[in-house]
Scaffold this motif. Structure first.
Motif, short mmCIF file in Angstrom:
data_model
loop_
_atom_site.label_atom_id
_atom_site.label_comp_id
_atom_site.label_asym_id
_atom_site.label_seq_id
_atom_site.Cartn_x
_atom_site.Cartn_y
_atom_site.Cartn_z
N ILE A 189 -45.49 -14.86 104.57
CA ILE A 189 -45.86 -15.96 103.42
C ILE A 189 -47.34 -15.62 103.50
CG2 ILE A 189 -45.50 -18.39 102.92
CD1 ILE A 189 -42.84 -16.54 103.26
N PHE A 190 -47.37 -15.97 101.42
CA PHE A 190 -48.39 -15.75 101.50
C PHE A 190 -49.35 -16.74 100.60
CE2 PHE A 190 -47.53 -11.34 101.88
CZ PHE A 190 -48.63 -10.92 103.05
N VAL A 191 -50.95 -18.14 100.54
CA VAL A 191 -50.83 -18.30 100.18
C VAL A 191 -52.21 -18.87 99.49
CG1 VAL A 191 -50.32 -20.18 102.13
CG2 VAL A 191 -52.45 -19.01 102.42
N PRO A 192 -52.30 -19.43 99.16
CA PRO A 192 -53.60 -18.93 97.43
C PRO A 192 -54.63 -19.19 98.47
CG PRO A 192 -51.76 -21.01 96.90
CD PRO A 192 -51.67 -20.57 98.19
N TYR A 193 -55.62 -17.81 97.73
CA TYR A 193 -56.89 -18.00 98.26
C TYR A 193 -57.97 -17.49 96.86
CZ TYR A 193 -61.40 -15.60 100.76
OH TYR A 193 -61.98 -15.86 101.39
N LEU A 194 -57.71 -16.76 96.33
CA LEU A 194 -58.50 -16.77 94.98
C LEU A 194 -57.80 -16.63 93.62
CD1 LEU A 194 -61.36 -13.91 95.65
CD2 LEU A 194 -61.96 -16.57 95.94
N SER A 195 -58.20 -17.47 92.93
CA SER A 195 -57.45 -17.54 90.98
C SER A 195 -57.67 -16.89 90.49
CB SER A 195 -57.56 -19.36 90.86
OG SER A 195 -59.03 -19.00 89.98
N GLN A 196 -57.38 -16.51 89.56
CA GLN A 196 -57.10 -15.68 88.31
C GLN A 196 -58.72 -15.56 87.56
OE1 GLN A 196 -54.28 -14.98 85.38
NE2 GLN A 196 -54.91 -13.24 84.13
N GLN A 197 -59.46 -17.23 87.74
CA GLN A 197 -60.24 -17.48 87.57
C GLN A 197 -61.34 -17.12 87.59
OE1 GLN A 197 -60.54 -21.85 85.80
NE2 GLN A 197 -62.43 -21.16 84.71
N GLN A 198 -61.37 -17.08 88.65
CA GLN A 198 -62.66 -17.22 89.71
C GLN A 198 -62.18 -15.37 89.95
OE1 GLN A 198 -60.46 -18.95 93.65
NE2 GLN A 198 -62.58 -20.22 93.28
N ILE A 199 -61.24 -14.37 90.25
CA ILE A 199 -61.66 -13.45 89.28
C ILE A 199 -62.94 -12.91 89.00
CG2 ILE A 199 -60.13 -11.43 89.94
CD1 ILE A 199 -58.09 -12.67 91.93
N GLN A 200 -61.86 -13.47 87.28
CA GLN A 200 -62.67 -12.55 86.42
C GLN A 200 -63.88 -13.41 86.08
OE1 GLN A 200 -61.18 -10.37 84.78
NE2 GLN A 200 -59.54 -10.50 86.37
N GLN A 201 -64.19 -14.75 86.13
CA GLN A 201 -65.65 -15.21 86.22
C GLN A 201 -66.52 -14.19 86.92
OE1 GLN A 201 -67.76 -17.35 84.21
NE2 GLN A 201 -69.12 -16.74 85.28
N ARG A 202 -66.04 -14.23 88.35
CA ARG A 202 -66.91 -13.06 88.95
C ARG A 202 -66.85 -11.32 88.44
NH1 ARG A 202 -71.28 -11.96 91.04
NH2 ARG A 202 -71.89 -11.41 93.15
N ILE A 203 -66.13 -10.83 88.02
CA ILE A 203 -66.04 -9.49 87.53
C ILE A 203 -67.12 -9.64 86.38
CG2 ILE A 203 -64.60 -7.55 86.44
CD1 ILE A 203 -62.53 -8.55 88.37
N ALA A 204 -67.01 -10.83 85.64
CA ALA A 204 -67.99 -10.49 84.50
C ALA A 204 -69.22 -10.52 84.82
CB ALA A 204 -67.61 -12.39 83.41
N GLU A 205 -69.65 -11.63 86.11
CA GLU A 205 -71.17 -11.32 86.38
C GLU A 205 -71.18 -10.07 86.58
OE1 GLU A 205 -70.51 -14.21 89.22
OE2 GLU A 205 -70.29 -15.97 88.25
N MET A 206 -70.04 -9.27 87.92
CA MET A 206 -70.89 -7.99 88.43
C MET A 206 -71.09 -7.47 86.76
SD MET A 206 -67.65 -7.97 91.07
CE MET A 206 -67.80 -6.51 91.99
N ALA A 207 -69.83 -7.20 85.76
CA ALA A 207 -70.20 -5.98 84.96
C ALA A 207 -71.88 -6.28 84.39
CB ALA A 207 -69.25 -6.59 84.10
N GLN A 208 -71.92 -7.85 84.36
CA GLN A 208 -73.30 -7.84 83.49
C GLN A 208 -74.22 -7.17 84.30
OE1 GLN A 208 -74.20 -12.64 82.80
NE2 GLN A 208 -75.75 -11.69 81.91
N ARG A 209 -74.73 -7.16 85.49
CA ARG A 209 -75.77 -6.56 86.31
C ARG A 209 -75.41 -5.19 86.25
NH1 ARG A 209 -75.45 -7.80 92.15
NH2 ARG A 209 -77.07 -6.53 92.30
N LEU A 210 -74.63 -4.87 86.58
CA LEU A 210 -74.51 -3.64 86.33
C LEU A 210 -75.10 -2.46 84.85
CD1 LEU A 210 -71.13 -2.84 87.97
CD2 LEU A 210 -73.00 -1.09 88.20
N ASN A 211 -74.35 -3.18 83.71
CA ASN A 211 -75.23 -3.42 82.40
C ASN A 211 -76.42 -3.44 82.45
OD1 ASN A 211 -72.69 -2.98 80.76
ND2 ASN A 211 -72.42 -5.02 80.49
N GLN A 212 -77.44 -4.70 82.85
CA GLN A 212 -78.57 -4.23 83.14
C GLN A 212 -78.99 -3.26 84.22
OE1 GLN A 212 -78.88 -8.48 85.30
NE2 GLN A 212 -79.23 -8.96 82.91
N ASP A 213 -78.36 -3.10 85.36
CA ASP A 213 -79.10 -2.10 86.26
C ASP A 213 -79.00 -0.76 85.46
OD1 ASP A 213 -79.97 -4.50 87.30
OD2 ASP A 213 -78.44 -4.65 89.14
#
Length: 178
Positions: free
Chosen positions: A10-34
């Protein structure tokens, strides 16, 4: 999100799709800049990083290439302690900026065994990007340059992470219920 069963666990929720996508967007922005003035090669480690790699790569605005390598170290919910390369690297890395894309860094053994192969090809710069890191599980030193989430030392499922082959297709991340 609600609890789910995969195989016998049995697995319980940990990170939502929205949380994951938001963080990936932030990471991509940093990579784009760097990496704005470079043309990096992103090297995604299969199977787990395929969803992360696709979502991150779609958000890059820089000129970049992507390739894949398959490294295997898990069976069930535990690391086997052995890293096997089952799909190799075909690209020339000499004098390139290489960005490793990893779904999760736990013990660090996979990268510890794989990185010398990369260094042997003399890239100009080598960066590690991981969606998840389990610092409490670390047995080998690994420097993560771009990190999505630091997570507890629990077995996780979903968004590319599997339990004996199942669960990779889930858009959220779940943790094993204790």
């Amino acid at each position: 999100m609600h609890s789910i069963q995969v195989h016998d666990k049995i697995f319980v929720p940990y990170l939502s799709q929205q949380q994951i996508q938001q963080r990936i967007a932030e990471m991509a922005q940093r990579l784009n800049q760097d990496l704005a003035h470079e043309r990096p090669l992103f090297l995604a480690i299969l199977n787990g990083a395929f969803m992360f790699a696709a979502d991150l790569f779609r958000q890059l605005t820089i000129e970049a290439e992507i390739s894949f390598i398959k490294l295997v170290s898990y069976k069930g919910t535990r690391s086997t302690g052995h890293v096997i390369t089952s799909i190799g690297l075909d690209e020339d890395l000499y004098n390139r900026t290489v960005v490793i894309l990893e779904d999760i860094v736990d013990t660090g053994k996979t990268l510890h065994e794989f990185l010398p192969q990369i260094h042997h090809q003399h890239p100009r710069k080598l960066l590690i990007t991981a969606l998840l890191s389990k610092p409490d599980a670390r047995e080998f030193p690994v420097t993560i340059d771009y990190l999505g989430f630091s997570v507890p030392n629990r077995f996780l499922l979903g968004y590319g992470l599997d339990y004996d082959g199942l669960g990779r297709n889930l858009p959220e991340i779940y943790q094993l219920k204790e």
